[in-house]
Design a protein around this motif. Structure first.
Motif, PDB file in Angstrom:
ATOM      1  N   ILE A   6     -27.017 -24.634   8.578  1.00 58.38           N
ATOM      2  CA  ILE A   6     -25.858 -25.161   9.302  1.00 58.38           C
ATOM      3  C   ILE A   6     -24.731 -25.481   8.321  1.00 58.38           C
ATOM      4  CG2 ILE A   6     -24.994 -27.063  10.722  1.00 58.38           C
ATOM      5  CD1 ILE A   6     -27.762 -27.201  12.025  1.00 58.38           C
ATOM      6  N   ARG A   7     -25.070 -26.103   7.193  1.00 59.95           N
ATOM      7  CA  ARG A   7     -24.049 -26.387   6.178  1.00 59.95           C
ATOM      8  C   ARG A   7     -23.454 -25.095   5.644  1.00 59.95           C
ATOM      9  NH1 ARG A   7     -25.276 -30.413   1.273  1.00 59.95           N
ATOM     10  NH2 ARG A   7     -24.728 -31.944   2.900  1.00 59.95           N
ATOM     11  N   GLU A   8     -24.277 -24.096   5.413  1.00 61.61           N
ATOM     12  CA  GLU A   8     -23.781 -22.824   4.900  1.00 61.61           C
ATOM     13  C   GLU A   8     -22.795 -22.196   5.882  1.00 61.61           C
ATOM     14  OE1 GLU A   8     -23.052 -20.178   2.067  1.00 61.61           O
ATOM     15  OE2 GLU A   8     -24.372 -21.920   1.834  1.00 61.61           O
ATOM     16  N   HIS A   9     -23.080 -22.305   7.160  1.00 60.20           N
ATOM     17  CA  HIS A   9     -22.150 -21.799   8.166  1.00 60.20           C
ATOM     18  C   HIS A   9     -20.801 -22.514   8.086  1.00 60.20           C
ATOM     19  CE1 HIS A   9     -20.353 -20.708  11.998  1.00 60.20           C
ATOM     20  NE2 HIS A   9     -20.314 -21.974  12.324  1.00 60.20           N
ATOM     21  N   SER A  10     -20.819 -23.813   7.817  1.00 66.27           N
ATOM     22  CA  SER A  10     -19.569 -24.583   7.767  1.00 66.27           C
ATOM     23  C   SER A  10     -18.674 -24.148   6.614  1.00 66.27           C
ATOM     24  CB  SER A  10     -19.876 -26.085   7.627  1.00 66.27           C
ATOM     25  OG  SER A  10     -20.297 -26.411   6.313  1.00 66.27           O
ATOM     26  N   ARG A  11     -19.233 -23.475   5.621  1.00 66.14           N
ATOM     27  CA  ARG A  11     -18.424 -23.019   4.486  1.00 66.14           C
ATOM     28  C   ARG A  11     -17.410 -21.951   4.905  1.00 66.14           C
ATOM     29  NH1 ARG A  11     -20.615 -25.495   0.162  1.00 66.14           N
ATOM     30  NH2 ARG A  11     -22.856 -25.907   0.214  1.00 66.14           N
ATOM     31  N   SER A  12     -17.582 -21.390   6.085  1.00 66.70           N
ATOM     32  CA  SER A  12     -16.583 -20.454   6.613  1.00 66.70           C
ATOM     33  C   SER A  12     -15.238 -21.141   6.830  1.00 66.70           C
ATOM     34  CB  SER A  12     -17.055 -19.871   7.948  1.00 66.70           C
ATOM     35  OG  SER A  12     -18.294 -19.234   7.820  1.00 66.70           O
ATOM     36  N   PHE A  13     -15.244 -22.481   6.802  1.00 66.16           N
ATOM     37  CA  PHE A  13     -14.026 -23.259   7.037  1.00 66.16           C
ATOM     38  C   PHE A  13     -13.692 -24.143   5.835  1.00 66.16           C
ATOM     39  CE2 PHE A  13     -16.503 -22.578  10.899  1.00 66.16           C
ATOM     40  CZ  PHE A  13     -15.612 -21.812  11.634  1.00 66.16           C
ATOM     41  N   SER A  14     -14.058 -23.696   4.648  1.00 61.43           N
ATOM     42  CA  SER A  14     -13.869 -24.496   3.439  1.00 61.43           C
ATOM     43  C   SER A  14     -12.414 -24.500   2.991  1.00 61.43           C
ATOM     44  CB  SER A  14     -14.738 -23.950   2.298  1.00 61.43           C
ATOM     45  OG  SER A  14     -14.246 -22.675   1.887  1.00 61.43           O
ATOM     46  N   GLU A  15     -12.070 -25.441   2.117  1.00 63.95           N
ATOM     47  CA  GLU A  15     -10.721 -25.521   1.567  1.00 63.95           C
ATOM     48  C   GLU A  15     -10.393 -24.291   0.728  1.00 63.95           C
ATOM     49  OE1 GLU A  15     -11.348 -29.182  -0.440  1.00 63.95           O
ATOM     50  OE2 GLU A  15     -10.490 -30.404   1.167  1.00 63.95           O
TER      51      GLU A  15
END
Length: 265
Positions: free
Chosen positions: A222-231
């Motif tokens: 789930i955290r890895e998926h959130s990296r699609s929206f990283s700074e």
């Protein structure tokens, strides 16, 4: 400005008496002003495909989607605790009332972080399983709740929605209303679920489904998926977009100069 277009009736229904009195007479003027302003824009960037569709509908213009960025929670994972979480300003369109009523009905613990004009109203409808922490927590304290929550509740309809991404960066599944930007950040069955109707019943059913089936992704996934929206991703995409549009603009100037030279010849 969205209250001028597709959210007009919803906003008017929740406005005070003075705003309700003034709005109908001003909406036509506001729409004309907004459309004229939009016509002066060279290029549109939308923060979600949901908003790109709105730009197309009301301005008749195409746009490129660049998702906003979110600070990824890199804190070590901890054991999940038996509570749900919602974070944000306590205003009517966030629909925190749905989360409060659903958890009260199901007897599930809910932690509400945030302040706003709806606080007293929400407290009045909340049962003993709902806890209000206000809006004075530090970023570190909020991240701690994100890490420990079993799931994050997002019952509002937003243009994009940063808090669902913040929750997923903590490895926490998101149960979101199935309209708006959350449909582009939450992967149903893997990083959370969508509920179909903006009602207490629909959210309660979604919570029960989550309790029964869980999600396919682990906290790490789930955290890895959130990296699609990283700074870092946001900075890269915005820079590349500006460079590409600048090159287009320069080419248009060259083409225009060439055309003018041919006309003179």
């Amino acid at each position: 400005i969205r209250y001028v277009w597709d959210f007009y009736y919803t906003y008017r229904a929740n406005a005070n008496w003075l705003a309700r009195l003034v709005m109908p007479g001003q909406m036509h003027k506001m729409r004309i002003w907004d459309k004229c302003a939009a016509d002066r824009v060279d290029y549109f960037i939308a923060n979600s495909h949901y908003i790109a569709q709105r730009i197309k509908k009301y301005y008749r213009r195409d746009s490129d989607v660049i998702y906003p960025c979110c600070h990824i929670n890199e804190s070590p994972f901890v054991e999940k605790e038996d509570f749900y979480l919602t974070v944000g300003r306590l205003t009517w369109y966030k629909r925190v009332d749905l989360a409060v009523q659903a958890c009260t009905r199901l007897g599930k613990r809910l932690v509400v972080i945030g302040g706003g004009g709806e606080l007293d109203k929400l407290k009045a409808m909340a049962g003993p399983t709902v806890e209000f922490l206000g809006g004075g927590l530090s970023d570190e304290e909020v991240r701690s709740y994100y890490l420990r929550a079993k799931a994050f509740l997002f019952p509002g309809e937003e243009d994009f929605g940063i808090t669902p991404v913040e929750a997923q960066s903590a490895g926490t599944p998101v149960l979101a209303y199935g309209r708006g930007g959350a449909c582009e950040s939450v992967v149903p069955g893997k990083t959370g679920y969508w509920f179909k109707e903006q009602t207490v019943e629909s959210l309660a059913d979604c919570i029960e489904r989550f309790e029964r089936d869980g999600v396919a992704y682990s906290k790490e996934e789930i955290r890895e998926h959130s990296r699609s929206f990283s700074e870092e991703r946001f900075e890269r995409e915005l820079k590349e977009y500006c460079e590409r549009r600048m090159a287009d603009w320069q080419q248009e100037l060259l083409d225009c100069s060439h055309w003018e030279k041919e006309e003179l010849d």
